[in-house]
Design a protein around this motif. Structure first.
Motif, PDB file in Angstrom:
ATOM      1  N   GLU A   1       1.502   4.936 -15.248  1.00 20.54           N
ATOM      2  CA  GLU A   1       1.913   3.673 -14.238  1.00 20.54           C
ATOM      3  C   GLU A   1       2.667   4.393 -13.052  1.00 20.54           C
ATOM      4  OE1 GLU A   1       0.953   0.587 -14.860  1.00 20.54           O
ATOM      5  OE2 GLU A   1      -0.221   1.248 -16.749  1.00 20.54           O
TER       6      GLU A   1
ATOM      7  N   LEU B   1      -1.887   2.681  -3.642  1.00 24.51           N
ATOM      8  CA  LEU B   1      -2.272   2.915  -4.932  1.00 24.51           C
ATOM      9  C   LEU B   1      -3.725   3.455  -5.331  1.00 24.51           C
ATOM     10  CD1 LEU B   1       0.190   0.233  -6.763  1.00 24.51           C
ATOM     11  CD2 LEU B   1       0.703   2.666  -5.916  1.00 24.51           C
ATOM     12  N   ASN B   2      -4.508   2.675  -4.341  1.00 24.04           N
ATOM     13  CA  ASN B   2      -5.800   3.254  -4.522  1.00 24.04           C
ATOM     14  C   ASN B   2      -6.188   4.562  -4.395  1.00 24.04           C
ATOM     15  OD1 ASN B   2      -6.467   0.521  -5.426  1.00 24.04           O
ATOM     16  ND2 ASN B   2      -6.833  -0.193  -2.769  1.00 24.04           N
TER      17      ASN B   2
ATOM     18  N   TRP C   1       9.846   3.267  -7.746  1.00 21.07           N
ATOM     19  CA  TRP C   1       8.461   2.447  -7.674  1.00 21.07           C
ATOM     20  C   TRP C   1       8.151   2.165  -8.990  1.00 21.07           C
ATOM     21  CZ3 TRP C   1       4.316   5.777  -4.482  1.00 21.07           C
ATOM     22  CH2 TRP C   1       4.781   5.657  -3.182  1.00 21.07           C
TER      23      TRP C   1
ATOM     24  N   SER D   1      -1.368  -4.253  -2.888  1.00 19.77           N
ATOM     25  CA  SER D   1      -2.499  -3.499  -2.563  1.00 19.77           C
ATOM     26  C   SER D   1      -3.581  -4.301  -1.821  1.00 19.77           C
ATOM     27  CB  SER D   1      -2.870  -2.948  -3.791  1.00 19.77           C
ATOM     28  OG  SER D   1      -1.709  -2.226  -4.447  1.00 19.77           O
TER      29      SER D   1
ATOM     30  N   THR E   1       7.726  -3.837  -7.083  1.00 22.99           N
ATOM     31  CA  THR E   1       6.341  -4.708  -6.876  1.00 22.99           C
ATOM     32  C   THR E   1       5.520  -4.179  -5.780  1.00 22.99           C
ATOM     33  OG1 THR E   1       7.288  -6.554  -7.895  1.00 22.99           O
ATOM     34  CG2 THR E   1       5.064  -6.816  -6.892  1.00 22.99           C
ATOM     35  N   ALA E   2       4.169  -3.848  -6.190  1.00 21.74           N
ATOM     36  CA  ALA E   2       3.357  -3.307  -4.896  1.00 21.74           C
ATOM     37  C   ALA E   2       2.375  -4.436  -4.805  1.00 21.74           C
ATOM     38  CB  ALA E   2       2.780  -1.845  -5.397  1.00 21.74           C
TER      39      ALA E   2
ATOM     40  N   ASP F   1       0.805  -1.272   0.219  1.00 20.80           N
ATOM     41  CA  ASP F   1      -0.115   0.063  -0.153  1.00 20.80           C
ATOM     42  C   ASP F   1       0.823   1.458  -0.375  1.00 20.80           C
ATOM     43  OD1 ASP F   1      -2.484  -1.001  -0.103  1.00 20.80           O
ATOM     44  OD2 ASP F   1      -3.253  -0.711   1.895  1.00 20.80           O
TER      45      ASP F   1
ATOM     46  N   ARG G   1       4.671  -3.561 -11.226  1.00 23.22           N
ATOM     47  CA  ARG G   1       3.744  -4.788 -11.049  1.00 23.22           C
ATOM     48  C   ARG G   1       2.956  -4.489  -9.602  1.00 23.22           C
ATOM     49  NH1 ARG G   1       5.284 -10.996  -9.450  1.00 23.22           N
ATOM     50  NH2 ARG G   1       2.982 -11.963  -9.709  1.00 23.22           N
ATOM     51  N   GLU G   2       1.807  -4.757  -9.908  1.00 15.72           N
ATOM     52  CA  GLU G   2       0.824  -4.679  -8.607  1.00 15.72           C
ATOM     53  C   GLU G   2       0.184  -5.889  -8.607  1.00 15.72           C
ATOM     54  OE1 GLU G   2      -2.627  -1.911  -6.843  1.00 15.72           O
ATOM     55  OE2 GLU G   2      -2.432  -1.826  -8.910  1.00 15.72           O
TER      56      GLU G   2
ATOM     57  N   ARG H   1      -2.910  -7.387  -6.051  1.00 16.79           N
ATOM     58  CA  ARG H   1      -4.108  -6.854  -5.509  1.00 16.79           C
ATOM     59  C   ARG H   1      -4.789  -8.006  -4.446  1.00 16.79           C
ATOM     60  NH1 ARG H   1      -5.438  -1.799  -6.739  1.00 16.79           N
ATOM     61  NH2 ARG H   1      -7.577  -2.297  -5.680  1.00 16.79           N
TER      62      ARG H   1
ATOM     63  N   VAL I   1       3.653   1.779 -10.528  1.00 11.92           N
ATOM     64  CA  VAL I   1       4.690   0.716 -10.205  1.00 11.92           C
ATOM     65  C   VAL I   1       4.745  -0.269 -11.258  1.00 11.92           C
ATOM     66  CG1 VAL I   1       4.118   0.678  -7.696  1.00 11.92           C
ATOM     67  CG2 VAL I   1       2.665  -0.935  -9.306  1.00 11.92           C
TER      68      VAL I   1
END
Length: 275
Positions: free
Chosen positions: A244, A231-232, A216, A223, A220-221, A114, A248-249, A251, A246
């Motif tokens: 963009e 990121l939300n 970033w 979330s 990798t994030a 996050d 890669r995300e 969730r 990151v």
């Protein structure tokens, strides 16, 4: 100014060092890196930061602040395999990785949880949480005075994150010291409280002087489902633009406060560290 940053060992393992950036205090309801590391099977040594005690608004240079985090790492001569960052800690994870990339053979992997920059809204919210720790010794007048300053200051034209943090620290000291005196609390307790609060506000405000976006974009994030977090939040507010955020995300359905306690998150982190 001599800044003293220390690291708690969450787990001792191999010579592979993983740094965890987050301001975690006793009694915090949100899950923290101790919860995550307890679920990981990866053989490594995990350190969790204790940021230096420095009052906001003292003129400390942000580069000096970040370097104080790295001094204990370099003294041990260890190679950092990865840097984790939760919430505003993701800003520091990027800064640490940037510094380490120039001093070791391979840049550390960066995993964000996050990730978000600090803001005056963040400081206002977190200030309320910390100020609530004194609720048992505050009068109605104390609360009204403090809440009034919190709202007045955030609406001042040209107010910055750093100045907001500094002004709230001053208000907290004035109200808190009166409350301590009325309650007959000893000086040692007050010293511990001021140290905790100054370190926390500085941690939040110094992050505003760092730009994590380039790092970033290589990270990798993970979330949560929290609309107002990570990121939300950034997509909703457009704070970092429309591109963009990151590389890669991943969730998860977990809320922001449960993200680092989630089994699915621990499994995902384990797979990332296998690379």
């Amino acid at each position: 100014m001599n800044l003293n940053t220390t690291w708690n060992t969450l787990r001792s393992g191999s010579d592979e060092l993983i740094l965890c950036a987050d301001f975690h205090t006793t009694g915090r309801p949100e899950a923290g890196f101790p919860d995550l590391v307890a679920q990981l099977g990866h053989d490594a040594t995990f350190w969790h930061v204790n940021p230096p005690v420095v009052a906001p608004g003292t003129g400390t240079d942000v580069k000096e602040y970040v370097q104080s985090w790295l001094e204990p790492v370099r003294e041990q001569g260890l190679t950092v395999r990865a840097v984790f960052g939760y919430c505003v800690g993701a800003v520091y994870a990027a800064a640490l990785a940037d510094e380490l990339a120039g001093s070791q053979a391979q840049a550390p992997q960066v995993v964000l949880f996050d990730p978000e920059p600090t803001s005056m809204e963040t400081i206002r919210y977190q200030f309320g949480n910390v100020f609530g720790m004194l609720s048992s010794i505050l009068t109605e007048e104390d609360v009204a005075e403090t809440q009034g300053e919190v709202e007045r200051l955030i609406q001042v034209d040209g107010m910055t994150v750093g100045t907001y943090a500094s002004e709230l620290y001053t208000t907290f000291r004035q109200v808190g010291e009166r409350a301590f005196e009325r309650a007959g609390l000893d000086q040692e307790y007050g010293t511990e409280m001021w140290a905790l609060f100054s370190a926390f506000l500085s941690y939040l405000s110094f992050a505003d002087r760092l730009d994590p976006r380039d790092r970033w974009l290589e990270s990798t994030a993970l979330s949560s489902s929290g609309e107002y977090n990570g990121l939300n939040r950034l997509r909703r507010t457009g704070e970092f633009g429309a591109g963009e955020l990151v590389a890669r995300e991943i969730r998860f359905d977990a809320g922001h406060g449960e993200l680092l306690r989630s089994d699915g998150v621990a499994q995902a982190v384990g797979k990332l560290l296998e690379r």
